[in-house]
Scaffold this active site. Sequence first.
Site, PDB file in Angstrom:
ATOM      1  N   PHE A 157      -7.362  -2.537   3.492  1.00  0.00           N
ATOM      2  CA  PHE A 157      -8.142  -3.311   2.530  1.00  0.00           C
ATOM      3  C   PHE A 157      -8.649  -4.621   3.140  1.00  0.00           C
ATOM      4  CE2 PHE A 157      -7.004  -6.638  -0.846  1.00  0.00           C
ATOM      5  CZ  PHE A 157      -8.327  -6.871  -1.166  1.00  0.00           C
ATOM      6  N   LEU A 160      -2.882  -8.032  10.877  1.00  0.00           N
ATOM      7  CA  LEU A 160      -2.751  -7.780   9.447  1.00  0.00           C
ATOM      8  C   LEU A 160      -1.824  -6.624   9.126  1.00  0.00           C
ATOM      9  CD1 LEU A 160      -6.094  -8.541   9.973  1.00  0.00           C
ATOM     10  CD2 LEU A 160      -5.831  -8.804   7.525  1.00  0.00           C
ATOM     11  N   TYR A 163      10.480  -9.316   2.269  1.00  0.00           N
ATOM     12  CA  TYR A 163       9.093  -9.442   2.722  1.00  0.00           C
ATOM     13  C   TYR A 163       8.774 -10.894   3.080  1.00  0.00           C
ATOM     14  CZ  TYR A 163       4.012  -9.802   2.378  1.00  0.00           C
ATOM     15  OH  TYR A 163       2.687 -10.090   2.621  1.00  0.00           O
ATOM     16  N   VAL A 201      -1.737  -5.621  -8.080  1.00  0.00           N
ATOM     17  CA  VAL A 201      -1.851  -5.327  -9.502  1.00  0.00           C
ATOM     18  C   VAL A 201      -3.303  -5.182  -9.918  1.00  0.00           C
ATOM     19  CG1 VAL A 201      -1.797  -7.772 -10.180  1.00  0.00           C
ATOM     20  CG2 VAL A 201      -1.034  -6.021 -11.783  1.00  0.00           C
TER      21      VAL A 201
END
Length: 314
Positions: A11, A72, A141, A184
């Site tokens: 993305f 990334l 994370y 989300v």
Amino acid sequence: MKVLVTGGAGFIGSHVCDAFLRAGHEVIALDNLSSGKRENLDPRVRLSVRDIRSPEAAELIRNERPQVICHLAAQMDVRRSVEDPRFDADANILGMLNLLEAARIAGVKKVIFSSTGGAIYGEQDVFPAPENHATRPVSPYGVSKASGELYLGYYKAQYGLQYVALRYANVYGPRQNPHGEAGVVAIFAQRLVAGQPCTIFGDGGQTRDFVFGPEVARANLLAFEKDYVGAVNIGTGIETDINQLYAGLAEAAGSKAQVTHAPGKPGEQRRSCIDPSLAKKVLGWEPSVGLSEGLRKTVEFFRSKAREPARASG
């Protein structure tokens, strides 16, 4: 210059590839395609399908000798990191070390690291949080991203490898994968376009700072062009709660569907919002796409994707 974008078919990564292509650079995307897609990439981008933890990924860096690496590729799901901390560390810490060692040997000049501006701070003392806010991550994370920044500091001190750690707020926008990546906005947008119900975990009062994907790509290009070394927040400085977000997406989608609520998930912060003023000062970056415009563009993307099978079968 030659630029390697890890996670380049994903993305955010594919938008970063686009930004560097538009600036006239040669771009190579390294991606294992676990969530990234070939279709996200401009045909001018060379795709190498490899895992960042593999010897083959290190070999690619040593052979291609890019001047810059935009890193990334990551395990980026907070909930999965809580469920499987070892997997998170394997991808986000050991995978990064594999790349940094290869970068050192290959003479890479600069690494632009996709860090996190939400998870790295933990439960904030001030809103929005500046870069000098204490880092108290409450998820593996967040811990792994903080570790990545510390390793970059080490490689700068020991080997002179320049770096910028871009601490992203909650990134959303076209090409986000609602299945393979946390997000989300993508999950809600896809379901609203399909006429399916949506679920909010918790009471929906939890807040996030939402920043548009192509804006983040522009920050990567500016970080490459400037001489600044260190961490920089890339966000809007605006808190939006999940109930407000859902209402905005439903309006953009023209949906009147009611949302349901489920118990909250462990490892997630109640509030998160970051101060982007340093980015304006040292990179010349500030957000230019407001949330309502960004949500509209995101819904348009998912609506166009929903129409593709019908066109193909016709």
